[in-house]
Each structure stands twice: as structure tokens, then as C-alpha cells.
Design a protein around this motif. Structure first.
Motif, PDB file in Angstrom:
ATOM      1  N   SER A   1       0.828  -1.220   0.000  1.00 12.84           N
ATOM      2  CA  SER A   1       0.000   0.000   0.000  1.00 12.84           C
ATOM      3  C   SER A   1       0.859   1.267   0.000  1.00 12.84           C
ATOM      4  N   ASN A   2       1.890   1.257  -0.831  1.00 15.09           N
ATOM      5  CA  ASN A   2       2.782   2.401  -0.961  1.00 15.09           C
ATOM      6  C   ASN A   2       2.551   3.037  -2.330  1.00 15.09           C
ATOM      7  N   GLN A   3       1.757   4.099  -2.339  1.00 17.13           N
ATOM      8  CA  GLN A   3       1.384   4.719  -3.610  1.00 17.13           C
ATOM      9  C   GLN A   3       2.563   5.374  -4.318  1.00 17.13           C
ATOM     10  N   ASN A   4       3.580   5.811  -3.580  1.00 14.84           N
ATOM     11  CA  ASN A   4       4.756   6.395  -4.228  1.00 14.84           C
ATOM     12  C   ASN A   4       5.504   5.369  -5.068  1.00 14.84           C
ATOM     13  N   ASP A   5       5.624   4.134  -4.551  1.00 11.77           N
ATOM     14  CA  ASP A   5       6.264   3.076  -5.342  1.00 11.77           C
ATOM     15  C   ASP A   5       5.457   2.757  -6.591  1.00 11.77           C
ATOM     16  N   ILE A   6       4.143   2.688  -6.430  1.00 11.04           N
ATOM     17  CA  ILE A   6       3.281   2.413  -7.586  1.00 11.04           C
ATOM     18  C   ILE A   6       3.467   3.509  -8.627  1.00 11.04           C
ATOM     19  N   TRP A   7       3.408   4.749  -8.179  1.00 11.45           N
ATOM     20  CA  TRP A   7       3.530   5.875  -9.100  1.00 11.45           C
ATOM     21  C   TRP A   7       4.875   5.889  -9.805  1.00 11.45           C
ATOM     22  N   SER A   8       5.958   5.652  -9.059  1.00  9.32           N
ATOM     23  CA  SER A   8       7.281   5.708  -9.689  1.00  9.32           C
ATOM     24  C   SER A   8       7.425   4.603 -10.743  1.00  9.32           C
ATOM     25  N   GLY A   9       6.885   3.424 -10.462  1.00 10.76           N
ATOM     26  CA  GLY A   9       6.937   2.354 -11.455  1.00 10.76           C
ATOM     27  C   GLY A   9       6.087   2.668 -12.675  1.00 10.76           C
ATOM     28  N   LEU A  10       4.888   3.191 -12.428  1.00  9.82           N
ATOM     29  CA  LEU A  10       4.005   3.544 -13.550  1.00  9.82           C
ATOM     30  C   LEU A  10       4.609   4.661 -14.399  1.00  9.82           C
ATOM     31  N   GLN A  11       5.334   5.586 -13.762  1.00  8.17           N
ATOM     32  CA  GLN A  11       5.986   6.667 -14.507  1.00  8.17           C
ATOM     33  C   GLN A  11       7.003   6.088 -15.489  1.00  8.17           C
ATOM     34  N   VAL A  12       7.725   5.064 -15.068  1.00  9.46           N
ATOM     35  CA  VAL A  12       8.691   4.410 -15.960  1.00  9.46           C
ATOM     36  C   VAL A  12       7.956   3.813 -17.166  1.00  9.46           C
ATOM     37  N   PHE A  13       6.860   3.102 -16.893  1.00  9.34           N
ATOM     38  CA  PHE A  13       6.117   2.493 -18.003  1.00  9.34           C
ATOM     39  C   PHE A  13       5.502   3.556 -18.914  1.00  9.34           C
ATOM     40  N   TYR A  14       5.058   4.671 -18.333  1.00 12.13           N
ATOM     41  CA  TYR A  14       4.547   5.760 -19.164  1.00 12.13           C
ATOM     42  C   TYR A  14       5.661   6.275 -20.075  1.00 12.13           C
ATOM     43  N   ASN A  15       6.839   6.503 -19.498  1.00  9.66           N
ATOM     44  CA  ASN A  15       7.961   7.026 -20.276  1.00  9.66           C
ATOM     45  C   ASN A  15       8.399   6.057 -21.374  1.00  9.66           C
ATOM     46  N   LEU A  16       8.195   4.766 -21.141  1.00 10.15           N
ATOM     47  CA  LEU A  16       8.523   3.766 -22.158  1.00 10.15           C
ATOM     48  C   LEU A  16       7.421   3.638 -23.217  1.00 10.15           C
ATOM     49  N   GLY A  17       6.291   4.306 -22.982  1.00  3.68           N
ATOM     50  CA  GLY A  17       5.163   4.207 -23.905  1.00  3.68           C
ATOM     51  C   GLY A  17       4.360   2.939 -23.705  1.00  3.68           C
TER      52      GLY A  17
ATOM     53  N   THR B   1      -6.291   3.977  -7.453  1.00  7.29           N
ATOM     54  CA  THR B   1      -6.133   5.240  -6.721  1.00  7.29           C
ATOM     55  C   THR B   1      -4.989   6.053  -7.300  1.00  7.29           C
ATOM     56  N   VAL B   2      -3.863   5.408  -7.541  1.00 10.22           N
ATOM     57  CA  VAL B   2      -2.713   6.117  -8.107  1.00 10.22           C
ATOM     58  C   VAL B   2      -3.033   6.611  -9.514  1.00 10.22           C
ATOM     59  N   LEU B   3      -3.650   5.762 -10.324  1.00 13.05           N
ATOM     60  CA  LEU B   3      -3.995   6.173 -11.689  1.00 13.05           C
ATOM     61  C   LEU B   3      -4.947   7.361 -11.700  1.00 13.05           C
ATOM     62  N   SER B   4      -5.825   7.439 -10.710  1.00 15.44           N
ATOM     63  CA  SER B   4      -6.803   8.536 -10.695  1.00 15.44           C
ATOM     64  C   SER B   4      -6.283   9.782  -9.994  1.00 15.44           C
ATOM     65  N   LYS B   5      -5.125   9.718  -9.347  1.00 17.77           N
ATOM     66  CA  LYS B   5      -4.550  10.878  -8.654  1.00 17.77           C
ATOM     67  C   LYS B   5      -3.377  11.503  -9.408  1.00 17.77           C
ATOM     68  N   LYS B   6      -2.518  10.656  -9.943  1.00 24.72           N
ATOM     69  CA  LYS B   6      -1.263  11.138 -10.517  1.00 24.72           C
ATOM     70  C   LYS B   6      -1.461  11.603 -11.951  1.00 24.72           C
ATOM     71  N   ARG B   7      -0.728  12.631 -12.272  1.00 23.96           N
ATOM     72  CA  ARG B   7      -0.831  13.242 -13.599  1.00 23.96           C
ATOM     73  C   ARG B   7       0.477  13.108 -14.365  1.00 23.96           C
ATOM     74  N   VAL B   8       0.350  13.101 -15.676  1.00 28.67           N
ATOM     75  CA  VAL B   8       1.509  13.070 -16.548  1.00 28.67           C
ATOM     76  C   VAL B   8       2.202  14.426 -16.433  1.00 28.67           C
ATOM     77  N   PRO B   9       3.501  14.436 -16.157  1.00 26.63           N
ATOM     78  CA  PRO B   9       4.198  15.724 -16.110  1.00 26.63           C
ATOM     79  C   PRO B   9       4.026  16.477 -17.429  1.00 26.63           C
ATOM     80  N   PHE B  10       3.972  17.755 -17.356  1.00 29.92           N
ATOM     81  CA  PHE B  10       3.847  18.677 -18.480  1.00 29.92           C
ATOM     82  C   PHE B  10       2.424  18.786 -19.020  1.00 29.92           C
TER      83      PHE B  10
END
Length: 186
Positions: A64-80, A163-172
Motif C-alpha cells: 500500500s505504498n502509492q509512491n512506489d506504484i507511481w514511480s513504477g508507472l511513470q517508468v512504463f509511461y515514459n517507455l510508452g 487510486t494512483v492512476l486517478s490521482k497522478k498526472r503526466v508531467p507537463f
């Protein structure tokens, strides 16, 4: 000591990885031996990035660590690969839930574990026959308790992801990750 610099490095590495892949594809660099050697290295690096990012996401979902989830998802977003990764995660957890329910309701296994007579089965009336009376009932409830614990873990993990998907935004762009996942392919 926390790990934000590592997370930032993974996300930046993923972004650079994707840019190099796009340049390779757009510029038609296939077939150039020096480039091909580097592309093999790039592929290995991409696999390591995916592996580390998935570890972070799964660790975050389990703990239940949303920061870890977000950081991993950010990597996958950056990879497309955000959408396919989320689909894969949902299917994984769905499979765990289905397997848990199937195991909990396996009448032959319940009958065998309760010391019942016969392999179990279905009577003509369509009702399960597990034999063993009280022991069979106890075995069923024990299996159901384990199943419910497993389903609780699965639902909590998926809820953390949502929860993370609905809170975190794509930078820029400030578009929610959830909208990135929901976008219809063109």
C-alpha cells in the motif's frame, strides 16, 4: 534513507530509452552494424528498466505504498507502455482471484482433505456432495476463509493501482494517468 533519486533515475532512463528507440525507428538506422550492437544493449537496458519498474509497482501494491506504484508507472509511461502494463497487472490479479475461488470450491479437494469417503462430485439433484459431514464443512469454511483473505489482498492491490492512476498526472500535460490508460486506440 529514502529512494527518490533512484526512482527519478529510472524514470529519466526510461524517457531516454524511448527517445533512442524512436530515433532508431524514425531514422531507419536498422542494418548498421555499430547501431545494431548498441540496440541490443538498449534492449537489455529496457528489460532491466521494466523489471525494476514492475518490482516497484508490485511492491507498492502489496505494501500500500502509492509512491512506489507511481514511480513504477511513470517508468512504463515514459517507455510508452502504461496502458499495456496496467492491462497486464489487472489480468494478473484477476487470474489470482479466479484461481483462489476455484481452489476454494474444488469439491474433490475438499472431500480429500476432510477425509471424506469418495472423490466428491455432483448428485443427480445438482447439489455438491462432499461427504465427511462436519469435517467436510470445516474444510470448506477453512478454504473459503483463505479465499476471502486472498481476494481481499487482490482487491486492495487493484484499488491501490486505481487510486494512483486517478490521482497522478503526466508531467507537463497534467493529464491523469487514468485517462492515458482509458484512451481509445486510434
Amino acid at each position: 534513507m529514502s529512494h527518490p533519486p533512484d526512482r527519478l533515475d529510472l524514470a529519466k532512463a526510461a524517457e531516454m530509452h524511448r527517445e533512442i528507440e524512436l530515433l532508431y525507428e524514425e531514422r531507419g538506422l536498422a542494418g548498421i552494424s555499430v547501431v545494431e550492437d548498441e540496440i541490443r544493449w538498449l534492449s537489455d537496458t529496457g528489460n532491466r528498466l521494466r523489471s525494476e519498474a514492475m518490482k516497484a509497482v508490485e511492491r507498492g501494491m502489496d505494501e500500500s505504498n502509492q509512491n512506489d506504484i507511481w514511480s513504477g508507472l511513470q517508468v512504463f509511461y515514459n517507455l510508452g507502455e502504461l496502458r499495456s502494463t496496467v492491462d497486464s497487472l489487472i489480468n494478473k490479479y484477476k487470474g489470482i482471484g479466479v484461481k483462489s475461488v476455484g481452489s476454494a470450491l474444488d469439491m474433490k479437494a475438499i472431500s480429500a482433505s476432510s477425509g471424506g469417503f469418495g472423490p466428491g462430485g455432483v448428485q443427480r439433484s445438482g447439489t455438491p456432495q462432499i461427504g465427511g459431514g462436519k469435517r467436510a464443512g470445516e474444510a470448506l469454511w477453512e478454504r473459503m476463509a483463505r479465499c476471502m483473505d486472498e481476494l481481499h489482498k487482490v482487491m486492495t492491490a487493484v484499488w491501490q493501482l486505481q487510486t494512483v492512476l486517478s490521482k497522478k498526472r503526466v508531467p507537463f500535460t497534467q493529464i491523469l494517468f487514468l485517462h492515458e490508460v482509458w484512451q481509445v486506440s486510434e
